[in-house]
Write a protein that holds these residues in place. Structure first.
Motif, mmCIF file in Angstrom:
data_model
loop_
_atom_site.group_PDB
_atom_site.id
_atom_site.type_symbol
_atom_site.label_atom_id
_atom_site.label_comp_id
_atom_site.label_asym_id
_atom_site.label_seq_id
_atom_site.Cartn_x
_atom_site.Cartn_y
_atom_site.Cartn_z
ATOM 1 N N GLY A 1 0.782 -1.232 0.000
ATOM 2 C CA GLY A 1 0.000 0.000 0.000
ATOM 3 C C GLY A 1 0.811 1.277 0.000
ATOM 4 O O GLY A 1 0.242 2.370 -0.067
ATOM 5 N N GLN A 2 2.123 1.163 0.053
ATOM 6 C CA GLN A 2 2.973 2.352 0.087
ATOM 7 C C GLN A 2 3.523 2.641 -1.303
ATOM 8 O O GLN A 2 4.245 1.821 -1.879
ATOM 9 N N ASP A 3 3.187 3.812 -1.854
ATOM 10 C CA ASP A 3 3.653 4.194 -3.183
ATOM 11 C C ASP A 3 5.108 4.652 -3.130
ATOM 12 O O ASP A 3 5.562 5.236 -2.139
ATOM 13 N N CYS A 4 5.825 4.404 -4.222
ATOM 14 C CA CYS A 4 7.231 4.812 -4.264
ATOM 15 C C CYS A 4 7.667 5.005 -5.709
ATOM 16 O O CYS A 4 7.413 4.152 -6.564
ATOM 17 N N ASN A 5 8.322 6.130 -5.977
ATOM 18 C CA ASN A 5 8.982 6.333 -7.255
ATOM 19 C C ASN A 5 10.329 5.618 -7.156
ATOM 20 O O ASN A 5 11.341 6.194 -6.754
ATOM 21 N N VAL A 6 10.333 4.354 -7.515
ATOM 22 C CA VAL A 6 11.458 3.469 -7.214
ATOM 23 C C VAL A 6 12.760 3.963 -7.840
ATOM 24 O O VAL A 6 13.791 4.074 -7.166
ATOM 25 N N MET A 7 12.741 4.255 -9.127
ATOM 26 C CA MET A 7 13.977 4.666 -9.790
ATOM 27 C C MET A 7 14.447 6.028 -9.292
ATOM 28 O O MET A 7 15.660 6.281 -9.215
ATOM 29 N N GLY A 8 13.523 6.905 -8.945
ATOM 30 C CA GLY A 8 13.918 8.179 -8.362
ATOM 31 C C GLY A 8 14.693 7.974 -7.067
ATOM 32 O O GLY A 8 15.732 8.602 -6.834
ATOM 33 N N GLU A 9 14.192 7.079 -6.218
ATOM 34 C CA GLU A 9 14.868 6.789 -4.951
ATOM 35 C C GLU A 9 16.214 6.113 -5.178
ATOM 36 O O GLU A 9 17.195 6.401 -4.484
ATOM 37 N N ILE A 10 16.272 5.212 -6.134
ATOM 38 C CA ILE A 10 17.543 4.545 -6.432
ATOM 39 C C ILE A 10 18.569 5.559 -6.934
ATOM 40 O O ILE A 10 19.744 5.529 -6.526
ATOM 41 N N LEU A 11 18.151 6.480 -7.789
ATOM 42 C CA LEU A 11 19.086 7.478 -8.308
ATOM 43 C C LEU A 11 19.598 8.387 -7.196
ATOM 44 O O LEU A 11 20.786 8.765 -7.185
ATOM 45 N N LEU A 12 18.739 8.750 -6.252
ATOM 46 C CA LEU A 12 19.198 9.552 -5.113
ATOM 47 C C LEU A 12 20.229 8.785 -4.297
ATOM 48 O O LEU A 12 21.231 9.348 -3.845
ATOM 49 N N SER A 13 19.989 7.485 -4.112
ATOM 50 C CA SER A 13 20.948 6.659 -3.379
ATOM 51 C C SER A 13 22.249 6.510 -4.155
ATOM 52 O O SER A 13 23.342 6.514 -3.576
ATOM 53 N N ARG A 14 22.138 6.377 -5.483
ATOM 54 C CA ARG A 14 23.340 6.265 -6.309
ATOM 55 C C ARG A 14 24.176 7.547 -6.233
ATOM 56 O O ARG A 14 25.405 7.499 -6.291
ATOM 57 N N TYR A 15 23.518 8.677 -6.108
ATOM 58 C CA TYR A 15 24.233 9.939 -5.966
ATOM 59 C C TYR A 15 25.064 9.941 -4.691
ATOM 60 O O TYR A 15 26.242 10.336 -4.693
ATOM 61 N N ASP A 16 24.464 9.487 -3.589
ATOM 62 C CA ASP A 16 25.209 9.404 -2.334
ATOM 63 C C ASP A 16 26.392 8.439 -2.471
ATOM 64 O O ASP A 16 27.486 8.704 -1.964
ATOM 65 N N LEU A 17 26.156 7.319 -3.158
ATOM 66 C CA LEU A 17 27.220 6.345 -3.390
ATOM 67 C C LEU A 17 28.339 6.951 -4.219
ATOM 68 O O LEU A 17 29.528 6.719 -3.965
#
Length: 216
Positions: A152-168
């Motif tokens: 039931g929780q919506d998520c822009n999955v690739m957006g979140e992954i890209l933000l994490s990749r930026y931190d990486l």
């Protein structure tokens, strides 16, 4: 083994020569190898089109780490590649092939963005953790994937992954690659200005001409 010499089955490809411990790559030999590898991977009808040669040349400069000429053409070797263009222009094929010309330097797994959304729907946020915090990946068809939903929780999955990749990327310079059909405005609308800003730091934008024909 010298990195400019590649074995494919019983065929040996020498992509250049070594002088004073420096590899001097030959673009024509690289194209010959990519044509061979393309037919091996995608079938006998694969071909590299003359209209795409200049774009391919710039990408090859990046993958062989020709720092001087990368600078000449506005490419930062310390960033990944976002390869954009119309449907069917060859983006996915190129990103699957190009890593083979310098496998000891650049390597990544090509993963459809839609697949990661489907993974998120079944496994949840561990998918974002897995693909956002390790290794190098090429996210294929970025922007066409649906939003994810897990319990039931919506998520822009690739957006979140890209933000994490930026931190990486900031932490250890781990490279990220992607292909997309979207233009800059569509990326902004799909992921928001924050992600688009991070993408500028993550990627060199390399684009096929928008009039490029469908090669499928």
């Amino acid at each position: 083994m010298h990195p400019h010499i590649i074995h494919e089955k019983e065929t040996l490809f020498e992509l250049g020569t070594i002088e004073n411990n420096i590899i001097h790559y030959d673009f024509d030999k690289i194209v010959g190898y990519l044509n061979y590898k393309g037919r091996l991977t995608f079938g006998k009808n694969f071909k590299i089109y003359e209209d795409d040669m200049f774009l391919l040349y710039k990408l090859c400069l990046y993958f062989i780490r020709d720092y001087k000429n990368c600078e000449k053409y506005g490419l930062d070797p310390h960033k990944g590649i976002l390869l954009s263009g119309p449907v069917g222009c060859g983006k996915t094929s190129w990103m699957k092939l190009l890593k083979h010309i310098s496998p000891n330097v650049i390597n990544y797994e090509v993963i459809p963005s839609r697949f990661l959304t489907f993974q998120f729907n079944s496994k949840g946020f561990e998918v974002i953790e897995k693909y956002g915090s390790s290794f190098s990946f090429c996210f294929d068809d970025l922007g066409v994937e649906p939003d994810g939903k897990h319990f039931g929780q919506d998520c822009n999955v690739m957006g979140e992954i890209l933000l994490s990749r930026y931190d990486l990327f900031l932490q250890n310079k781990k490279l990220t690659f992607a292909t997309t059909n979207l233009n800059a405005g569509e990326i902004d609308k799909r992921y928001g200005s924050r992600v688009r800003s991070r993408m500028r730091q993550l990627f060199n934008l390399v684009a096929f001409d928008k009039t490029c024909k469908d090669k499928r």
